[in-house]
Design an enzyme around this catalytic site. Structure first.
Site, mmCIF file in Angstrom:
data_model
loop_
_atom_site.group_PDB
_atom_site.id
_atom_site.type_symbol
_atom_site.label_atom_id
_atom_site.label_comp_id
_atom_site.label_asym_id
_atom_site.label_seq_id
_atom_site.Cartn_x
_atom_site.Cartn_y
_atom_site.Cartn_z
ATOM 1 N N GLY A 130 0.882 -1.201 0.019
ATOM 2 C CA GLY A 130 -0.124 0.010 -0.137
ATOM 3 C C GLY A 130 0.888 1.445 -0.323
ATOM 4 O O GLY A 130 0.285 2.473 -0.163
ATOM 5 N N SER A 133 5.030 -0.035 -3.386
ATOM 6 C CA SER A 133 6.387 -0.642 -4.015
ATOM 7 C C SER A 133 6.349 -0.836 -5.392
ATOM 8 O O SER A 133 7.455 -0.900 -5.882
ATOM 9 C CB SER A 133 6.575 -1.745 -2.972
ATOM 10 O OG SER A 133 5.307 -2.635 -3.113
ATOM 11 N N ALA A 136 7.889 2.079 -7.033
ATOM 12 C CA ALA A 136 9.127 2.179 -6.383
ATOM 13 C C ALA A 136 10.130 1.242 -7.159
ATOM 14 O O ALA A 136 11.450 1.697 -7.453
ATOM 15 C CB ALA A 136 9.297 1.946 -4.692
ATOM 16 N N ASP A 178 2.033 8.085 -7.659
ATOM 17 C CA ASP A 178 3.154 7.237 -6.764
ATOM 18 C C ASP A 178 4.521 7.438 -7.230
ATOM 19 O O ASP A 178 5.379 7.811 -6.595
ATOM 20 C CB ASP A 178 2.691 5.560 -7.065
ATOM 21 C CG ASP A 178 1.397 5.358 -6.633
ATOM 22 O OD1 ASP A 178 0.885 5.924 -5.890
ATOM 23 O OD2 ASP A 178 0.778 4.394 -7.122
HETATM 24 C C1 GLA Z 1 -2.771 3.890 -6.320
HETATM 25 C C2 GLA Z 1 -2.409 4.389 -7.990
HETATM 26 C C3 GLA Z 1 -2.055 5.899 -7.782
HETATM 27 C C4 GLA Z 1 -3.279 6.625 -6.997
HETATM 28 C C5 GLA Z 1 -3.513 5.757 -5.816
HETATM 29 C C6 GLA Z 1 -4.981 6.349 -5.105
HETATM 30 O O1 GLA Z 1 -1.696 4.049 -5.393
HETATM 31 O O2 GLA Z 1 -1.103 3.677 -8.344
HETATM 32 O O3 GLA Z 1 -2.086 6.382 -9.143
HETATM 33 O O4 GLA Z 1 -4.383 6.692 -7.998
HETATM 34 O O5 GLA Z 1 -3.688 4.525 -5.824
HETATM 35 O O6 GLA Z 1 -4.668 7.773 -4.604
#
Ligand code: GLA
Length: 398
Positions: A130, A133, A136, A178
């Site tokens: 969550g 990763s 990353a 992300d």
């Molecule tokens: C995941 C997705 C992101 C974003 C979040 C929710 O991490 O990879 O692009 O949409 O959920 O904010």
């Protein structure tokens, strides 16, 4: 470098040297941090505004370039080896950790015609999900393959390349939250990104106010491919097209909720569940704006309250909290000293994050350890608590 990270670099280097018989001084290392998003959930794919931090918990990739164009990888966290030639990259396979290096190699081959591969060992920081990763690892492979091929690529361009790995190769229709937090963050500052134009601001913690960031891993990790993630993105797109059409504005497949002028956002006129999805988007845009102002003013209490409200909207309007994360949201927000909490990332599994007064540390740990496993005995031996700090963006360490 943090001594824990230095020990992990050492261990990965030794493993790589044993695998390739290369000298340790030839080994390069990429550090790619996990991220959290306190405000701005599920608005990136609609070109909204988001916030985030990179964490002092990072994936490390130790590698040596391979002039023959082969990619060979081992991991501390996944079984087996991944091995492929840059000239023969197979399509993504469901649930295969090799998708990420193959995706990175594919977009770099398409964009720059790279010819050098690498042999590497990847190590994850902690058993949590969550915190993105997957982005990353996308970033780690991009930076490593770029360095191996003598390329110098701007972080903003790497944001787009990482998006192509996810959208085009893996098939997840996510936004740029992300990888942007992983590539653009600065230690100690809240990173605010406008996904419409890529504009970034870093808001320092004013007056150095003390705060804790706590990550609670729910005990369940989930890859987003195969969840309702893409369905929600499609619903938001449909809501955008209907609102634009109502307002007599042009709409097509590329329309997003951000394209809807605020005065044309007649959310209540939409059918369900599209109205709820749009309500989440516009509410979250307001919370991000108010949150950036609160952070800049050192008003961490208000920032926390907005996090709690953001989590409530994710549950009620975006309908994406797993039962475990909904419990953590309620539990954490009820503890005195927690200014606010919500789940991180998509909410189909993974972790919750809380912003709290440092004096509440012991109480928070005691309450979560007492109540959470009682409600969810299935994860009593896999959930975990981590106090984390912010850090700088991903980089090639050497
Ligand atoms: C995941 C997705 C992101 C974003 C979040 C929710 O991490 O990879 O692009 O949409 O959920 O904010």
């Amino acid at each position: 470098m943090d001594p824990r990270e230095a020990r992990r670099v050492e261990a990965l280097t030794q493993r790589l040297c044993a695998m390739t018989r290369c000298a340790p001084n030839l080994v390069h290392v990429v550090r790619s941090p996990l991220r959290i998003c306190p405000l701005g959930a599920h608005v990136d794919h609609q070109l909204g505004r988001v916030t985030g931090f990179a964490l002092d918990q990072a994936l490390l990739l130790a590698y040596v370039p391979d002039p023959g164009g082969r990619v060979r990888l081992a991991s501390d966290d996944f079984p087996g080896e991944v091995s492929f030639d840059l000239e023969a990259i197979e399509p993504a396979q469901p649930g295969d950790w090799g998708n990420y290096p193959r995706g990175a190699a594919q977009v770099l081959r398409e964009t720059f015609g790279i010819t050098r591969g690498l042999t590497g060992v990847l190590g994850g920081p902690m058993p949590i999900g969550g915190l993105s990763s997957s982005a990353a690892v996308d970033v780690a492979y991009l930076l490593a393959l770029q360095q191996a091929n003598g390329l110098s690529v701007e972080p903003a361009d790497n944001v787009r390349l990482a998006q192509r790995i996810e959208n085009d190769y893996i098939g997840l229709h996510n936004g740029v939250l992300d990888q942007s937090m992983i590539l653009l963050s600065r230690r100690g500052a809240l990173t605010c990104l406008d996904c419409l134009d890529g504009g970034v601001t870093h808001i320092p913690n004013p007056m150095g106010r003390r705060f804790d960031l706590l990550v609670v891993f729910s005990g369940i990790s989930r890859s987003l491919v195969g969840t309702d993630y893409n369905r929600r993105v499609a619903e938001c797109g449909e809501a955008a097209r209907l609102l634009l059409a109502r307002a007599g504005l042009p709409a097509d497949d590329a329309s997003r909720l951000r394209h809807v002028p605020r005065e044309a956002a007649e959310v209540d006129a939409l059918p369900e569940p599209l109205a709820r999805r749009a309500r989440h988007f516009f509410g979250e845009m307001d919370r991000v704006e108010a949150g950036a102002q609160a952070w800049a003013a050192g008003d961490l209490e208000s920032f926390g309250r907005l996090m709690r409200e953001s989590g409530e909207s994710s549950i009620a309007n975006y309908e994406c909290g797993s039962p475990h994360l909904v419990t953590l949201h309620a539990t954490l927000n009820a503890i005195p000293g927690v200014w606010g909490a919500r789940f991180c990332g998509a909410g189909f599994g993974g972790s919750a994050v809380a912003l709290a007064h440092p004096d509440a540390r012991e109480r928070i740990v005691a309450v979560v350890n007492r109540t959470y496993p009682k409600e969810h005995p299935d994860v009593k031996s896999s959930f975990s608590l981590h106090f984390v700090a912010t850090t700088d963006a991903a980089e090639v360490l050497r």
